[in-house]
Design a protein around this motif. Sequence first.
Motif, PDB file in Angstrom:
ATOM      1  N   MET A 121      41.774 -48.149 -13.120  1.00  0.00           N
ATOM      2  CA  MET A 121      42.994 -47.402 -12.787  1.00  0.00           C
ATOM      3  C   MET A 121      44.116 -48.282 -12.228  1.00  0.00           C
ATOM      4  SD  MET A 121      42.751 -44.565 -14.126  1.00  0.00           S
ATOM      5  CE  MET A 121      44.199 -43.697 -13.517  1.00  0.00           C
ATOM      6  N   PRO A 122      43.840 -49.348 -11.469  1.00  0.00           N
ATOM      7  CA  PRO A 122      44.956 -50.211 -11.061  1.00  0.00           C
ATOM      8  C   PRO A 122      45.707 -50.827 -12.251  1.00  0.00           C
ATOM      9  CG  PRO A 122      43.042 -50.635  -9.686  1.00  0.00           C
ATOM     10  CD  PRO A 122      42.581 -49.725 -10.808  1.00  0.00           C
ATOM     11  N   ILE A 123      45.000 -51.080 -13.337  1.00  0.00           N
ATOM     12  CA  ILE A 123      45.644 -51.609 -14.545  1.00  0.00           C
ATOM     13  C   ILE A 123      46.461 -50.503 -15.208  1.00  0.00           C
ATOM     14  CG2 ILE A 123      45.233 -52.634 -16.828  1.00  0.00           C
ATOM     15  CD1 ILE A 123      42.479 -53.601 -15.621  1.00  0.00           C
ATOM     16  N   VAL A 124      45.861 -49.323 -15.312  1.00  0.00           N
ATOM     17  CA  VAL A 124      46.508 -48.188 -15.988  1.00  0.00           C
ATOM     18  C   VAL A 124      47.776 -47.752 -15.267  1.00  0.00           C
ATOM     19  CG1 VAL A 124      46.205 -45.750 -16.609  1.00  0.00           C
ATOM     20  CG2 VAL A 124      44.342 -47.372 -17.002  1.00  0.00           C
ATOM     21  N   THR A 125      47.727 -47.734 -13.944  1.00  0.00           N
ATOM     22  CA  THR A 125      48.838 -47.154 -13.170  1.00  0.00           C
ATOM     23  C   THR A 125      49.864 -48.172 -12.688  1.00  0.00           C
ATOM     24  OG1 THR A 125      47.545 -47.286 -11.123  1.00  0.00           O
ATOM     25  CG2 THR A 125      47.409 -45.229 -12.378  1.00  0.00           C
ATOM     26  N   ALA A 126      49.673 -49.441 -12.985  1.00  0.00           N
ATOM     27  CA  ALA A 126      50.654 -50.452 -12.556  1.00  0.00           C
ATOM     28  C   ALA A 126      52.008 -50.157 -13.194  1.00  0.00           C
ATOM     29  CB  ALA A 126      50.170 -51.845 -12.950  1.00  0.00           C
ATOM     30  N   ARG A 182      54.512 -52.514 -25.760  1.00  0.00           N
ATOM     31  CA  ARG A 182      53.804 -53.782 -25.959  1.00  0.00           C
ATOM     32  C   ARG A 182      52.934 -54.102 -24.741  1.00  0.00           C
ATOM     33  NH1 ARG A 182      58.666 -54.922 -28.809  1.00  0.00           N
ATOM     34  NH2 ARG A 182      59.713 -55.707 -26.944  1.00  0.00           N
ATOM     35  N   ASP A 183      53.481 -53.841 -23.550  1.00  0.00           N
ATOM     36  CA  ASP A 183      52.716 -54.029 -22.321  1.00  0.00           C
ATOM     37  C   ASP A 183      51.506 -53.092 -22.304  1.00  0.00           C
ATOM     38  OD1 ASP A 183      51.788 -54.460 -19.739  1.00  0.00           O
ATOM     39  OD2 ASP A 183      53.617 -53.829 -18.740  1.00  0.00           O
ATOM     40  N   LEU A 184      51.721 -51.832 -22.680  1.00  0.00           N
ATOM     41  CA  LEU A 184      50.625 -50.864 -22.716  1.00  0.00           C
ATOM     42  C   LEU A 184      49.514 -51.326 -23.650  1.00  0.00           C
ATOM     43  CD1 LEU A 184      49.390 -48.056 -22.036  1.00  0.00           C
ATOM     44  CD2 LEU A 184      50.665 -47.179 -24.002  1.00  0.00           C
ATOM     45  N   SER A 185      49.882 -51.881 -24.796  1.00  0.00           N
ATOM     46  CA  SER A 185      48.850 -52.324 -25.738  1.00  0.00           C
ATOM     47  C   SER A 185      47.994 -53.428 -25.132  1.00  0.00           C
ATOM     48  CB  SER A 185      49.465 -52.764 -27.071  1.00  0.00           C
ATOM     49  OG  SER A 185      50.244 -53.925 -26.916  1.00  0.00           O
ATOM     50  N   ARG A 229      46.555 -40.248 -24.532  1.00  0.00           N
ATOM     51  CA  ARG A 229      47.688 -39.715 -25.298  1.00  0.00           C
ATOM     52  C   ARG A 229      48.925 -39.585 -24.418  1.00  0.00           C
ATOM     53  NH1 ARG A 229      48.213 -36.852 -29.899  1.00  0.00           N
ATOM     54  NH2 ARG A 229      50.020 -35.490 -30.034  1.00  0.00           N
ATOM     55  N   ASP A 230      48.763 -38.986 -23.243  1.00  0.00           N
ATOM     56  CA  ASP A 230      49.897 -38.748 -22.342  1.00  0.00           C
ATOM     57  C   ASP A 230      50.563 -40.048 -21.900  1.00  0.00           C
ATOM     58  OD1 ASP A 230      49.439 -36.041 -22.549  1.00  0.00           O
ATOM     59  OD2 ASP A 230      48.471 -35.854 -20.591  1.00  0.00           O
ATOM     60  N   LEU A 231      49.752 -41.085 -21.684  1.00  0.00           N
ATOM     61  CA  LEU A 231      50.321 -42.353 -21.234  1.00  0.00           C
ATOM     62  C   LEU A 231      51.201 -42.993 -22.309  1.00  0.00           C
ATOM     63  CD1 LEU A 231      47.295 -43.838 -19.260  1.00  0.00           C
ATOM     64  CD2 LEU A 231      49.445 -42.981 -18.312  1.00  0.00           C
ATOM     65  N   VAL A 232      50.881 -42.762 -23.574  1.00  0.00           N
ATOM     66  CA  VAL A 232      51.746 -43.245 -24.655  1.00  0.00           C
ATOM     67  C   VAL A 232      53.017 -42.406 -24.703  1.00  0.00           C
ATOM     68  CG1 VAL A 232      51.992 -43.557 -27.155  1.00  0.00           C
ATOM     69  CG2 VAL A 232      49.829 -44.154 -26.027  1.00  0.00           C
ATOM     70  N   LEU A 233      52.858 -41.086 -24.700  1.00  0.00           N
ATOM     71  CA  LEU A 233      54.019 -40.197 -24.824  1.00  0.00           C
ATOM     72  C   LEU A 233      55.022 -40.384 -23.694  1.00  0.00           C
ATOM     73  CD1 LEU A 233      52.271 -36.923 -26.038  1.00  0.00           C
ATOM     74  CD2 LEU A 233      53.620 -38.550 -27.391  1.00  0.00           C
ATOM     75  N   ARG A 234      54.536 -40.694 -22.499  1.00  0.00           N
ATOM     76  CA  ARG A 234      55.442 -40.893 -21.360  1.00  0.00           C
ATOM     77  C   ARG A 234      56.412 -42.049 -21.573  1.00  0.00           C
ATOM     78  NH1 ARG A 234      51.317 -40.669 -16.267  1.00  0.00           N
ATOM     79  NH2 ARG A 234      50.446 -38.653 -16.782  1.00  0.00           N
ATOM     80  N   ALA A 251      46.441 -45.786 -32.960  1.00  0.00           N
ATOM     81  CA  ALA A 251      46.269 -47.241 -32.848  1.00  0.00           C
ATOM     82  C   ALA A 251      45.888 -47.646 -31.432  1.00  0.00           C
ATOM     83  CB  ALA A 251      47.549 -47.957 -33.278  1.00  0.00           C
ATOM     84  N   LEU A 252      46.411 -46.919 -30.450  1.00  0.00           N
ATOM     85  CA  LEU A 252      46.165 -47.253 -29.045  1.00  0.00           C
ATOM     86  C   LEU A 252      45.019 -46.450 -28.437  1.00  0.00           C
ATOM     87  CD1 LEU A 252      49.870 -47.590 -27.917  1.00  0.00           C
ATOM     88  CD2 LEU A 252      48.131 -49.399 -27.835  1.00  0.00           C
ATOM     89  N   SER A 253      44.159 -45.903 -29.274  1.00  0.00           N
ATOM     90  CA  SER A 253      43.039 -45.105 -28.770  1.00  0.00           C
ATOM     91  C   SER A 253      41.784 -45.958 -28.598  1.00  0.00           C
ATOM     92  CB  SER A 253      42.738 -43.960 -29.737  1.00  0.00           C
ATOM     93  OG  SER A 253      42.136 -44.459 -30.919  1.00  0.00           O
TER      94      SER A 253
END
Length: 197
Positions: A76-81, A93-96, A135-140, A159-161
């Motif tokens: 979660m620290p990676i996801v929520t940074a 690109r950062d999310l990928s 999904r939500d993290l991409v859409l945001r 692609a990001l799943s």
Amino acid sequence: MAAAPKPLDGRRLRSMTSRRRIVGAMLTLIEAGDPMPSAARVAEEAGVGLRTVFRHFDDMDSLYSEISATIAERVMPIVTAPYDGGDWRANLRDLSQRRIQVFETMLPFRLAANIKRYQSPFLMAEYSRVVRLERDLVLRLLPDSVQTDRIRVEALIAALSFQTWRALRRDQALTREDAGSVLTHMVAALIAAMPEF
């Protein structure tokens, strides 16, 4: 003035220690490649008796819940940074790159969970929650104007799943580096195909 918390008695402290050892053993065995370790193997790895394993986890969903919480602490620290990018494309690109790190960390545990998902209400609910979160993290990150391009947006989400990462790593047997390059290439191609607004 609030009363000081009571110190833990020896029995309760031993119980908490045993529980942590059991969760740690389960994580170790799954990371080592055993997606379905038996209670006997968990007990052996944890250095506790088989009865202790069953006493602490009278149903497997309670064990899965603690494992899930432990994995969440790692990722979660990676996801929520916060994102540093100046625009949505840089943020994607950062999310990928984050997904590569998170999915690789989660890979053995999600594979193990998939085996038991249809027998566990907790794992099924957790699977649905994580898919929605992915999904939500991409859409945001996508502007409203970009979200109108539904087909490309769905392709980006796919692609990001985790399912794509699992296919690259397990089905296609790519190394982490090669799988990361493929994922980065797919995301870059999808971003480039999206119109400028």
